[in-house]
Design a protein around this motif. Structure first.
Motif, PDB file in Angstrom:
ATOM      1  N   LYS A 261       0.841  -1.208   0.000  1.00 26.88           N
ATOM      2  CA  LYS A 261       0.000   0.000   0.000  1.00 26.88           C
ATOM      3  C   LYS A 261       0.875   1.257   0.000  1.00 26.88           C
ATOM      4  O   LYS A 261       0.531   2.273  -0.603  1.00 26.88           O
ATOM      5  N   ARG A 262       2.002   1.164   0.722  1.00 27.71           N
ATOM      6  CA  ARG A 262       2.885   2.320   0.788  1.00 27.71           C
ATOM      7  C   ARG A 262       3.391   2.670  -0.608  1.00 27.71           C
ATOM      8  O   ARG A 262       3.402   3.835  -1.009  1.00 27.71           O
ATOM      9  N   TRP A 263       3.757   1.641  -1.409  1.00 20.06           N
ATOM     10  CA  TRP A 263       4.274   1.883  -2.759  1.00 20.06           C
ATOM     11  C   TRP A 263       3.168   2.334  -3.700  1.00 20.06           C
ATOM     12  O   TRP A 263       3.388   3.182  -4.561  1.00 20.06           O
ATOM     13  N   MET A 264       1.973   1.809  -3.495  1.00 21.24           N
ATOM     14  CA  MET A 264       0.862   2.149  -4.391  1.00 21.24           C
ATOM     15  C   MET A 264       0.456   3.622  -4.238  1.00 21.24           C
ATOM     16  O   MET A 264       0.019   4.267  -5.199  1.00 21.24           O
ATOM     17  N   LEU A 265       0.618   4.194  -3.041  1.00 21.65           N
ATOM     18  CA  LEU A 265       0.155   5.553  -2.787  1.00 21.65           C
ATOM     19  C   LEU A 265       1.234   6.620  -3.035  1.00 21.65           C
ATOM     20  O   LEU A 265       0.941   7.816  -2.975  1.00 21.65           O
ATOM     21  N   LYS A 266       2.478   6.205  -3.326  1.00 21.91           N
ATOM     22  CA  LYS A 266       3.529   7.183  -3.540  1.00 21.91           C
ATOM     23  C   LYS A 266       3.205   8.169  -4.658  1.00 21.91           C
ATOM     24  O   LYS A 266       3.507   9.371  -4.542  1.00 21.91           O
ATOM     25  N   PRO A 267       2.544   7.731  -5.758  1.00 24.63           N
ATOM     26  CA  PRO A 267       2.253   8.708  -6.822  1.00 24.63           C
ATOM     27  C   PRO A 267       1.308   9.833  -6.397  1.00 24.63           C
ATOM     28  O   PRO A 267       1.326  10.910  -7.015  1.00 24.63           O
ATOM     29  N   VAL A 268       0.468   9.611  -5.378  1.00 23.54           N
ATOM     30  CA  VAL A 268      -0.499  10.659  -4.994  1.00 23.54           C
ATOM     31  C   VAL A 268       0.036  11.541  -3.884  1.00 23.54           C
ATOM     32  O   VAL A 268      -0.643  12.490  -3.477  1.00 23.54           O
ATOM     33  N   ASP A 269       1.224  11.250  -3.377  1.00 20.65           N
ATOM     34  CA  ASP A 269       1.783  12.066  -2.292  1.00 20.65           C
ATOM     35  C   ASP A 269       1.808  13.558  -2.618  1.00 20.65           C
ATOM     36  O   ASP A 269       1.420  14.392  -1.783  1.00 20.65           O
ATOM     37  N   PRO A 270       2.247  13.949  -3.825  1.00 16.85           N
ATOM     38  CA  PRO A 270       2.314  15.395  -4.106  1.00 16.85           C
ATOM     39  C   PRO A 270       0.952  16.091  -4.051  1.00 16.85           C
ATOM     40  O   PRO A 270       0.887  17.294  -3.761  1.00 16.85           O
ATOM     41  N   PHE A 271      -0.125  15.360  -4.350  1.00 19.14           N
ATOM     42  CA  PHE A 271      -1.448  15.981  -4.360  1.00 19.14           C
ATOM     43  C   PHE A 271      -1.943  16.337  -2.936  1.00 19.14           C
ATOM     44  O   PHE A 271      -2.789  17.215  -2.775  1.00 19.14           O
ATOM     45  N   PHE A 272      -1.426  15.637  -1.944  1.00 21.37           N
ATOM     46  CA  PHE A 272      -1.885  15.862  -0.570  1.00 21.37           C
ATOM     47  C   PHE A 272      -0.839  16.548   0.315  1.00 21.37           C
ATOM     48  O   PHE A 272      -1.119  16.880   1.461  1.00 21.37           O
TER      49      PHE A 272
END
Length: 547
Positions: free
Chosen positions: A491-502
Motif C-alpha cells: 500500500k505504501r508503494w501504491m500511494l507514492k504517486p499521490v503524495d504530491p497531491f496531498f
C-alpha cells in the motif's frame, strides 16, 4: 396633764394616723389604678415613636404586686417589678391598608421596675415577643409615606426615652416586600432571637437562630443590630458572624449536595457584605450524579430587599481543581426570574474533576485543563440548559484517554501521522486540545477546535446540538507523514504517486474532513463525500483479498 386631756390627744393622734394611713392607701390605690392605662399609653407611644407608624392594640393587661404604700409614695415604687401582657399589636405604615403592616405581634410580655416607670427615662428589664411578623417595604418606599402631624421620618424615634435591656423574640417572620406586589416576598423564619441593649441609640447585641428560605438550612448568628432606622428600615445596621448548616442544594435545578458555611458579615438589612467559607462534600450535577467535594472562599454583596447578589469574587476548589468566579445574580423590575451573569476561570485544573462532575460513570480522559468563560442565564421561562449562554476558550494539555480501546486508536493514529505505523514503541501518547466556543439555544458552536498528537493535527469548526445530540464539524487533517508513509507493505508503494497531491500547506498530508453523527456514534470522513487516500488504500487491500 389631766388624764382626760391625754386621752383626747391620743384619740386625735390615732385619728390623724388613721387618716394619714387611709390617705396613703387611697393615694396608692389611685396610683395603682393609673398604672394600667399609663403602661398602655406608654407602650403605644413607644411603638409609634420608634417605628413611626399607626398603632392598633388588642389588649394590654398590667399586674402590680402587693406593696407598701409608703414604698410606693416615698420611694416611687423602686424595686417593685410590674408585668404587662399585650395581645394582637398591629403597627401600620402611616395608617396605610393597601400593604401589609410593618409589624404584627400576637403577644408580648414585659417586666419593668415601677420606680423607673414614671421617670423621664424609662428602663424595661425584659420584653418577650411571640408570633411577630416584620414586613419591610421595598427600599425607597418609606420615603413616599409622607409625614404625619408635622413629624418627619427622620425625626421618628429620636424622642423615645425608653431603653429595653433584653428582648427575646420567638417564632418570628421577617418578610422583605418586593416593589411589584404580584411577586413573592423574600421570607426568613426566625426561631429564636435575643437582643441585649447597650444604651439609647446604640446597637444591640444579638443571638439568633433562623431558617434560610433558599436553600433551606439553619443559620445561627451573633452580632449587633441597630439602631433602628424608622425612615428607611432597610438601612438599619447589621453586623455579625454566622454558622449555616445542612442547607439542601437539591431545591435548585441541576445541582445537589448539602452545604455548610461559616463567615462574617456587615452592612444593613438591605445591603449586606459577607465573607466566609462554604463546603459541599457531596456536590454533584443531577444529570451525572457523581459527587465531587467543593470548597469555596467567598466575598459577596447581597441586597436584602430583593436577593440580588454580587460575587466579588468566589475562589473555589472542586476536587483538586481551583477555579474563580465573579459576577452578579440580579432580578430586574418586570422580570419573572433572575439574570445570572458570571465569569469563570480555571487556570490549571484536573480534567478528571470536571468530567466526573459533568458525565455519568468514571471519567474517560485525564489531563490539565485551562478554561475561561462567561456564563449567562437570562430571566426567561424554561429549562436552564435551554437558556444557558456561554462564551469562552479552553486548552487541555497532557491529555490521555483512560479507556484502552480509545487510547489504542489515538496511538495508532499517531504512528501513522509520524510515518511509523508498525512502531509499537509509540505508545500512550498524549494529546492537546484547544478551542473557543459559544453556546445558545442548546447549541454549542466551536469557532475553533484543535486537536494535536505527535505527528498529527486536526483543526475544526462546527457545533453540537445538545437537544438532538447531532454533530456537524468541518475542517482539516494534517499529518507530518506523507500519505504513502501512513501505510505498510505494497500500500505504501501504491500511494507514492499521490503524495504530491496531498502534501501542501507545510504538511506531509493535508485532507479536508468532516465529523457528523452523534456524540455516542461519531462519523469521520473526507469533505464533499469523497474518500481519503487512507480509505482508498484500505479499500484496495480488501479488494485484493477478495480476488
Amino acid at each position: 396633764m389631766p388624764r382626760s386631756r391625754k386621752l383626747r390627744w391620743l384619740l386625735w393622734g390615732s385619728i390623724g394616723v388613721l387618716l394619714v394611713v387611709a390617705g396613703l392607701f387611697s393615694a396608692a390605690a389611685i396610683v395603682a389604678r393609673r398604672i394600667d392605662p399609663y403602661v398602655r399609653e406608654q407602650a403605644i407611644k413607644y411603638l409609634r415613636e420608634r417605628f413611626d407608624g399607626e398603632v392598633e392594640v388588642g389588649s394590654i393587661r398590667v399586674s402590680v404586686p402587693a406593696m407598701s404604700p409608703m414604698k410606693l409614695l416615698f420611694h416611687g415604687g423602686e424595686g417593685v417589678l410590674i408585668s404587662a401582657v399585650g395581645d394582637n399589636i398591629v403597627l401600620r405604615h402611616k395608617g396605610r391598608r393597601d400593604i401589609p403592616p410593618l409589624l404584627i405581634l400576637k403577644r408580648f410580655r414585659a417586666s419593668v421596675d415601677l420606680g423607673s416607670l414614671f421617670g423621664a427615662a424609662k428602663t424595661v428589664d425584659q420584653v418577650i415577643l411571640e408570633g411577630m411578623e416584620l414586613h419591610l417595604p421595598p427600599k425607597g418606599e418609606r420615603a413616599k409615606f409622607g409625614d404625619k402631624n408635622g413629624v418627619t421620618d427622620s425625626d421618628a424615634g429620636k424622642n423615645s426615652n425608653v431603653i429595653i435591656e433584653e428582648v427575646i423574640i420567638r417564632d418570628a417572620l421577617l418578610e422583605i416586600l418586593p416593589k411589584d406586589s404580584k411577586k413573592v416576598p423574600l421570607r426568613f423564619d426566625l426561631h429564636d432571637i435575643r437582643l441585649y441593649s447597650a444604651g439609647k441609640d446604640v446597637a444591640m447585641r444579638y443571638e439568633a437562630a433562623l431558617t434560610n428560605p433558599k436553600p433551606p438550612g439553619e443559620i445561627h448568628s451573633t452580632g449587633t443590630f441597630g439602631p433602628w432606622s424608622a425612615e428607611e428600615p432597610g438601612d438599619t445596621p447589621l453586623t455579625g458572624e454566622y454558622l449555616f448548616e445542612n442547607a439542601d442544594l437539591g431545591v435548585f435545578k441541576g445541582i445537589a449536595g448539602i452545604l455548610q458555611s461559616t463567615g462574617t458579615f456587615q452592612g444593613s438589612l438591605a445591603r449586606i457584605e459577607a465573607k466566609g467559607e462554604a463546603r459541599v462534600p457531596d456536590f454533584r450535577m443531577k444529570s451525572a450524579g457523581n459527587p465531587v467535594p467543593l470548597v469555596a472562599d467567598f466575598e459577596v454583596l447581597v441586597d436584602g430587599t430583593n436577593g440580588n447578589t454580587e460575587l466579588k469574587p468566589v475562589k473555589a476548589k472542586l476536587g483538586s481543581t481551583r477555579l474563580t468566579t465573579s459576577g452578579v445574580v440580579v432580578k430586574h423590575d418586570g422580570d419573572t426570574h433572575r439574570t445570572i451573569s458570571l465569569k469563570a476561570s480555571i487556570p490549571a485544573g484536573d480534567l478528571r474533576d470536571v468530567l466526573r462532575l459533568a458525565m455519568k460513570g468514571t471519567p474517560n480522559m485525564e489531563g490539565v485543563i485551562r478554561l475561561n468563560t462567561t456564563i449567562g442565564i437570562p430571566p426567561q421561562d424554561g429549562r436552564v440548559k435551554g437558556k444557558l449562554l456561554l462564551d469562552g476558550d479552553f486548552d487541555i494539555t497532557g491529555g490521555k484517554f483512560l479507556r484502552s480501546t480509545m487510547q489504542a486508536k489515538i496511538d495508532s493514529f499517531a504512528r501513522r501521522g509520524m510515518g511509523q505505523p508498525n512502531n509499537t514503541e509509540i505508545d500512550e501518547v498524549v494529546h492537546r486540545m484547544s478551542g473557543s466556543f459559544a453556546m445558545a439555544n442548546e447549541v454549542i458552536t466551536f469557532r475553533t477546535l484543535g486537536f494535536e498528537i505527535p505527528g498529527a493535527t486536526v483543526n475544526l469548526g462546527g457545533n453540537i446540538d445538545l437537544g438532538t445530540d447531532i454533530l456537524d464539524f468541518h475542517g482539516a487533517l494534517m499529518l507530518d507523514a506523507k500519505v504513502s508513509q501512513t501505510q505498510t507493505g505494497w500500500k505504501r508503494w501504491m500511494l507514492k504517486p499521490v503524495d504530491p497531491f496531498f502534501s501542501k500547506r507545510g504538511a506531509g498530508t493535508f485532507v479536508h474532513i468532516k465529523i457528523t453523527g452523534t456524540t455516542k456514534a461519531p462519523k469521520f470522513g473526507p469533505e464533499r463525500g469523497g474518500t481519503s487516500p487512507m480509505e482508498e488504500a484500505e479499500n484496495a487491500g480488501r479488494g485484493s483479498k477478495k480476488k
